[in-house]
Write a protein that holds these residues in place. Structure first.
Motif, mmCIF file in Angstrom:
data_model
loop_
_atom_site.group_PDB
_atom_site.id
_atom_site.type_symbol
_atom_site.label_atom_id
_atom_site.label_comp_id
_atom_site.label_asym_id
_atom_site.label_seq_id
_atom_site.Cartn_x
_atom_site.Cartn_y
_atom_site.Cartn_z
ATOM 1 N N GLN A 26 0.827 -1.331 0.051
ATOM 2 C CA GLN A 26 -0.185 0.012 -0.085
ATOM 3 C C GLN A 26 0.708 1.156 -0.082
ATOM 4 O OE1 GLN A 26 -3.767 -0.120 2.374
ATOM 5 N NE2 GLN A 26 -2.675 -1.987 3.267
ATOM 6 N N LYS A 27 1.817 1.176 0.941
ATOM 7 C CA LYS A 27 2.799 2.420 0.993
ATOM 8 C C LYS A 27 3.471 2.579 -0.463
ATOM 9 C CE LYS A 27 3.728 1.900 5.736
ATOM 10 N NZ LYS A 27 4.935 1.667 6.728
ATOM 11 N N LYS A 70 0.915 4.163 -2.844
ATOM 12 C CA LYS A 70 0.687 5.502 -2.491
ATOM 13 C C LYS A 70 1.876 6.352 -2.665
ATOM 14 C CE LYS A 70 -1.354 8.234 1.136
ATOM 15 N NZ LYS A 70 -2.016 8.339 2.354
ATOM 16 N N LYS A 71 3.130 6.025 -2.593
ATOM 17 C CA LYS A 71 4.056 6.778 -3.110
ATOM 18 C C LYS A 71 4.280 6.952 -4.691
ATOM 19 C CE LYS A 71 9.098 7.075 -2.456
ATOM 20 N NZ LYS A 71 10.384 6.455 -2.140
ATOM 21 N N LYS A 111 -1.897 7.764 -4.358
ATOM 22 C CA LYS A 111 -3.008 7.079 -3.204
ATOM 23 C C LYS A 111 -3.278 5.549 -3.571
ATOM 24 C CE LYS A 111 -6.905 8.209 -6.317
ATOM 25 N NZ LYS A 111 -8.300 8.787 -6.343
ATOM 26 N N VAL A 112 -3.697 4.958 -2.902
ATOM 27 C CA VAL A 112 -3.725 3.564 -3.220
ATOM 28 C C VAL A 112 -5.072 3.247 -4.213
ATOM 29 C CG1 VAL A 112 -3.815 1.267 -2.071
ATOM 30 C CG2 VAL A 112 -2.579 3.052 -0.722
ATOM 31 N N ARG A 113 -4.591 3.120 -5.471
ATOM 32 C CA ARG A 113 -5.940 2.843 -6.308
ATOM 33 C C ARG A 113 -6.409 1.494 -6.138
ATOM 34 N NH1 ARG A 113 -6.388 7.388 -9.744
ATOM 35 N NH2 ARG A 113 -4.423 8.694 -9.788
#
Length: 90
Positions: A60-61, A64-65, A69-71
């Motif tokens: 997830q990180k 997001k990076k 965001k976590v699509r």
């Protein structure tokens, strides 16, 4: 006997490893069956079990990076690729 560390990398660059014990776990197999039967939301339960909580959080990180965001589509793509490359063998 020491376990061999076999890391793999997804096409987007996420590095992970799957514990051999996960591939021999009935609960994980049951959750994978639900996903295979079309219950796409079961992926939310199976992913942390398959990857382990720490790697699940790392994925997830990573997303997001990379994307801000976590699509949902990216998470499903990554998890699908991980599942496909680590299919349970008879």
């Amino acid at each position: 006997m020491e376990k061999k560390e076999n890391y793999k990398v997804t096409s987007s660059g996420f590095r992970y490893k799957i514990d051999d014990e996960v591939l021999d776990d009935w609960e994980t197999l049951t959750l994978l069956k639900k996903v295979d039967d079309g219950d796409i939301l079961a992926i939310i339960d199976v992913a942390p079990k398959f990857l382990g909580e720490k790697q699940y959080q790392n994925l997830q990180k990573f997303l997001k990076k990379k994307e801000g965001k976590v699509r949902t589509t990216s998470m499903i793509r990554e998890i699908g690729e991980i599942f496909t490359s680590n299919q349970v063998k008879n």
